[in-house]
Design a protein around this motif. Sequence first.
Motif, PDB file in Angstrom:
ATOM      1  N   THR A   1       7.760   0.445  -3.940  1.00 55.20           N
ATOM      2  CA  THR A   1       6.882   1.224  -4.812  1.00 55.20           C
ATOM      3  C   THR A   1       5.438   1.217  -4.347  1.00 55.20           C
ATOM      4  O   THR A   1       4.561   1.747  -5.021  1.00 55.20           O
ATOM      5  CB  THR A   1       6.941   0.680  -6.255  1.00 55.20           C
ATOM      6  N   SER A   2       5.175   0.588  -3.195  1.00 51.77           N
ATOM      7  CA  SER A   2       3.826   0.450  -2.620  1.00 51.77           C
ATOM      8  C   SER A   2       2.927  -0.454  -3.451  1.00 51.77           C
ATOM      9  O   SER A   2       1.713  -0.443  -3.283  1.00 51.77           O
ATOM     10  CB  SER A   2       3.157   1.827  -2.442  1.00 51.77           C
ATOM     11  N   ASP A   3       3.502  -1.266  -4.330  1.00 51.06           N
ATOM     12  CA  ASP A   3       2.698  -2.177  -5.150  1.00 51.06           C
ATOM     13  C   ASP A   3       2.300  -3.438  -4.404  1.00 51.06           C
ATOM     14  O   ASP A   3       1.485  -4.204  -4.903  1.00 51.06           O
ATOM     15  CB  ASP A   3       3.469  -2.585  -6.416  1.00 51.06           C
ATOM     16  N   LYS A   4       2.884  -3.678  -3.225  1.00 43.86           N
ATOM     17  CA  LYS A   4       2.557  -4.922  -2.511  1.00 43.86           C
ATOM     18  C   LYS A   4       2.037  -4.672  -1.108  1.00 43.86           C
ATOM     19  O   LYS A   4       2.023  -5.545  -0.271  1.00 43.86           O
ATOM     20  CB  LYS A   4       3.786  -5.835  -2.442  1.00 43.86           C
ATOM     21  N   ALA A   5       1.557  -3.468  -0.867  1.00 45.78           N
ATOM     22  CA  ALA A   5       0.978  -3.180   0.438  1.00 45.78           C
ATOM     23  C   ALA A   5      -0.515  -3.464   0.413  1.00 45.78           C
ATOM     24  O   ALA A   5      -1.083  -3.788  -0.608  1.00 45.78           O
ATOM     25  CB  ALA A   5       1.248  -1.719   0.801  1.00 45.78           C
ATOM     26  N   PHE A   6      -1.134  -3.346   1.569  1.00 42.38           N
ATOM     27  CA  PHE A   6      -2.581  -3.511   1.642  1.00 42.38           C
ATOM     28  C   PHE A   6      -3.223  -2.517   0.695  1.00 42.38           C
ATOM     29  O   PHE A   6      -2.863  -1.367   0.626  1.00 42.38           O
ATOM     30  CB  PHE A   6      -3.083  -3.237   3.059  1.00 42.38           C
ATOM     31  N   GLY A   7      -4.212  -2.964  -0.045  1.00 43.54           N
ATOM     32  CA  GLY A   7      -4.903  -2.073  -0.947  1.00 43.54           C
ATOM     33  C   GLY A   7      -4.321  -2.077  -2.336  1.00 43.54           C
ATOM     34  O   GLY A   7      -4.857  -1.445  -3.232  1.00 43.54           O
TER      35      GLY A   7
ATOM     36  N   THR B   1      -3.410   7.568   0.320  1.00 45.19           N
ATOM     37  CA  THR B   1      -3.563   6.805  -0.919  1.00 45.19           C
ATOM     38  C   THR B   1      -2.653   5.582  -0.917  1.00 45.19           C
ATOM     39  O   THR B   1      -2.498   4.931  -1.936  1.00 45.19           O
ATOM     40  CB  THR B   1      -3.244   7.667  -2.158  1.00 45.19           C
ATOM     41  N   GLN B   2      -2.034   5.297   0.205  1.00 47.39           N
ATOM     42  CA  GLN B   2      -1.186   4.118   0.380  1.00 47.39           C
ATOM     43  C   GLN B   2       0.167   4.265  -0.297  1.00 47.39           C
ATOM     44  O   GLN B   2       0.853   3.298  -0.595  1.00 47.39           O
ATOM     45  CB  GLN B   2      -1.914   2.867  -0.157  1.00 47.39           C
ATOM     46  N   GLN B   3       0.614   5.499  -0.520  1.00 49.90           N
ATOM     47  CA  GLN B   3       1.905   5.741  -1.135  1.00 49.90           C
ATOM     48  C   GLN B   3       2.912   6.200  -0.086  1.00 49.90           C
ATOM     49  O   GLN B   3       2.580   6.977   0.817  1.00 49.90           O
ATOM     50  CB  GLN B   3       1.789   6.808  -2.233  1.00 49.90           C
ATOM     51  N   LEU B   4       4.151   5.715  -0.228  1.00 48.75           N
ATOM     52  CA  LEU B   4       5.219   6.200   0.654  1.00 48.75           C
ATOM     53  C   LEU B   4       5.576   7.633   0.297  1.00 48.75           C
ATOM     54  O   LEU B   4       5.710   7.972  -0.881  1.00 48.75           O
ATOM     55  CB  LEU B   4       6.452   5.307   0.514  1.00 48.75           C
ATOM     56  N   VAL B   5       5.714   8.473   1.318  1.00 48.23           N
ATOM     57  CA  VAL B   5       6.078   9.874   1.118  1.00 48.23           C
ATOM     58  C   VAL B   5       7.254  10.195   2.038  1.00 48.23           C
ATOM     59  O   VAL B   5       7.424   9.582   3.086  1.00 48.23           O
ATOM     60  CB  VAL B   5       4.887  10.817   1.419  1.00 48.23           C
TER      61      VAL B   5
ATOM     62  N   PHE C   1      -8.902  17.378   6.604  1.00 45.10           N
ATOM     63  CA  PHE C   1      -8.995  16.105   7.319  1.00 45.10           C
ATOM     64  C   PHE C   1      -9.189  14.981   6.311  1.00 45.10           C
ATOM     65  O   PHE C   1     -10.120  15.000   5.521  1.00 45.10           O
ATOM     66  CB  PHE C   1     -10.163  16.172   8.298  1.00 45.10           C
ATOM     67  N   TRP C   2      -8.302  13.973   6.355  1.00 40.52           N
ATOM     68  CA  TRP C   2      -8.358  12.890   5.366  1.00 40.52           C
ATOM     69  C   TRP C   2      -8.056  11.555   6.043  1.00 40.52           C
ATOM     70  O   TRP C   2      -6.941  11.053   6.011  1.00 40.52           O
ATOM     71  CB  TRP C   2      -7.366  13.154   4.245  1.00 40.52           C
ATOM     72  N   PRO C   3      -9.056  10.945   6.652  1.00 36.86           N
ATOM     73  CA  PRO C   3      -8.835   9.647   7.308  1.00 36.86           C
ATOM     74  C   PRO C   3      -8.838   8.515   6.296  1.00 36.86           C
ATOM     75  O   PRO C   3      -9.443   8.617   5.224  1.00 36.86           O
ATOM     76  CB  PRO C   3     -10.049   9.543   8.240  1.00 36.86           C
ATOM     77  N   SER C   4      -8.157   7.426   6.634  1.00 33.16           N
ATOM     78  CA  SER C   4      -8.148   6.249   5.760  1.00 33.16           C
ATOM     79  C   SER C   4      -7.685   5.049   6.562  1.00 33.16           C
ATOM     80  O   SER C   4      -7.322   5.159   7.733  1.00 33.16           O
ATOM     81  CB  SER C   4      -7.214   6.455   4.560  1.00 33.16           C
TER      82      SER C   4
END
Length: 617
Positions: free
Chosen positions: A59-65, A141-145, A599-602
């Motif tokens: 769920t991306s709850d434990k990734a960086f950020g 946004t650090q979400q899996l897609v 363009f959306w760098p992160s």
Amino acid sequence: MIDLTPRPERHGDGAPKLDSVNDLIQARIDGVISRRRLIRRAAELAIAAPVVGVMLHATSDKAFGAPSQGRPQALRRLAQEAGTVPADGPTAPEGEPQAGGTLTIGSNAEPDTLHPYVSQTVTAADVYVGIVENMVAYDSTQQLVPRLATAFEISDDGLIYTFDLREDVKFHNGDSFSGDDVIAVWKIIMDPDFGAFNTNGWDKVDDITLDGNQLVITTSEIYAPFMSYVGVERIAPKSAIEAGIDPFKQEYGRAPIGTGPFQFVEWKAKEQIVVEKFADYWGEAANLDQIIYRIVPDDNTQLVQLRTGEVQMVGSAGALSAIRVDEALGIEGITILEHATKDWYHVDLKHWDHLRMTKVRQALDFATPSQDIIDRLLKGRALVSVADQAPGSWAFNPDIAPRPYDVEQAKALLAEAGLTAGTEGVLEGPVPTDDPNVADGDVKPLEIELWFVAGDTQSEQVCQIVAQSWNSVGVKTSVLSQDISTIWGPEGYQFTEKMTGCFYSWSNGNDPTCKFYWHSEDIPDSPTGSGGNLPAYFHHYNFQEAIDELTIAADATTVQEDRGAVLFQIQELLHEEVPVIFIYWGKAFPAVADNVGGFWPSAFNYLLWNANEWYLT
């Protein structure tokens, strides 16, 4: 199956169904339950804690950020009010988007290869992510897609992953994509004769089977960051892999084939890499016709070409260095963006001769003016670092204080290590033999080669500052450079029998892990072997057993609080033993022309990750 596209409406007006692992993951992705509710309901269902950890990664709850008490404060400390613009969304210039066109990116670094299983550089990933796709990917946004997989599910015991693969997907060479390509990727990455740079996650796979378009991966043990490694691995065509190890390693690395929105056209060494729109792309077709990745000799040329309009973008590995930001802010028609990174800038220390001794490494840390580098050179656009987990990560240990700059303390430690002034004031003394902290071998001078990647002015200036300070305490230090392909190749400094250091940045993955950098299993067995623990190539760390145990424990622990406690211990050990000199955590400063949209760098992805959405006005 779990749909990665958030759709709260799928649950209707009633309460969401929360009866299984996959029900909970789906509800969390859709945003209809909180992280706390997921954990509480999992406990009610008697789902094992390790499986809950796997769920939180999915769920991306434990990734960086992921949320952390220190994150807002850390990001505020890094925030600048000097004309840069936060990269908190895609660029959206005024004017009508135009169909087609060519965009030129400028970078002062050339990839060593464009092979996703071989390269160890961000420079290479910046290009190949637009060419070679994965089953799932992280957005900004650090979400899996979803990418080549449309959905997935995880078994209740956390050992089996099932992916629904897209149909009617074509590789750039005309091959049809299928699960057979994923199986071929697994086999080549795990083939020791191939020597993949990183085998994380794939080494936990027992078997992969196919049932139509469903890919079923069975693992030998619960591995929390599975989706962050295997799920996001780039998929090459089976036909390219089956051409043989040498052709696949060499030829594919110079002309990669994937399923992405752009296909490879050409690579002129030291000049440019060209990709063009792939007409048969399965997804949203690229707006641009062509992207040119132009290789320039240095960051001064990069600025000149931004000013003249010869390049319209710099970013990721080729982003502006902090020392160039003020100058770039004066360029008309260019916007300087700013975002946090996961990058720790450091000087690695090859464990050879005197550098095997903890007191010598600690002395070099005391003799490194990190805060002065940040204040005077970088103008405050960084934070002093102490270990490998960055501020903003839930894994960051806020209780470790950096060593102060103290040349007298450095001299005292060097004396305790048995070093005395010799010819021309250069320290010398016996080097260790068996015990790394016992100086009982031949007497040798303390001479260190300090390397950086050629063409990077900021790195060169950091090395000069460090060398001046180390020389002042009797450590003979010479500053040297090589191009990126040579310095990270089999002829690079890591494999010479000399005391060396190199200034560069390394970045954690979207799921923080430490094993790849520090564990003895990740020491390459040859200059072309797999693994990231290069400083220990000749000699294991004197604290190798302790760091091995901790890194294994961190990857095996899926309860965030427990895992965080282990990662805190790792950072404390790294700070005490100083296998590398941690200097600062940096920020990125991409620059883009005011007529470039999308363009959306992160910190969470590489340069071309959404290049199909870029457009010109």
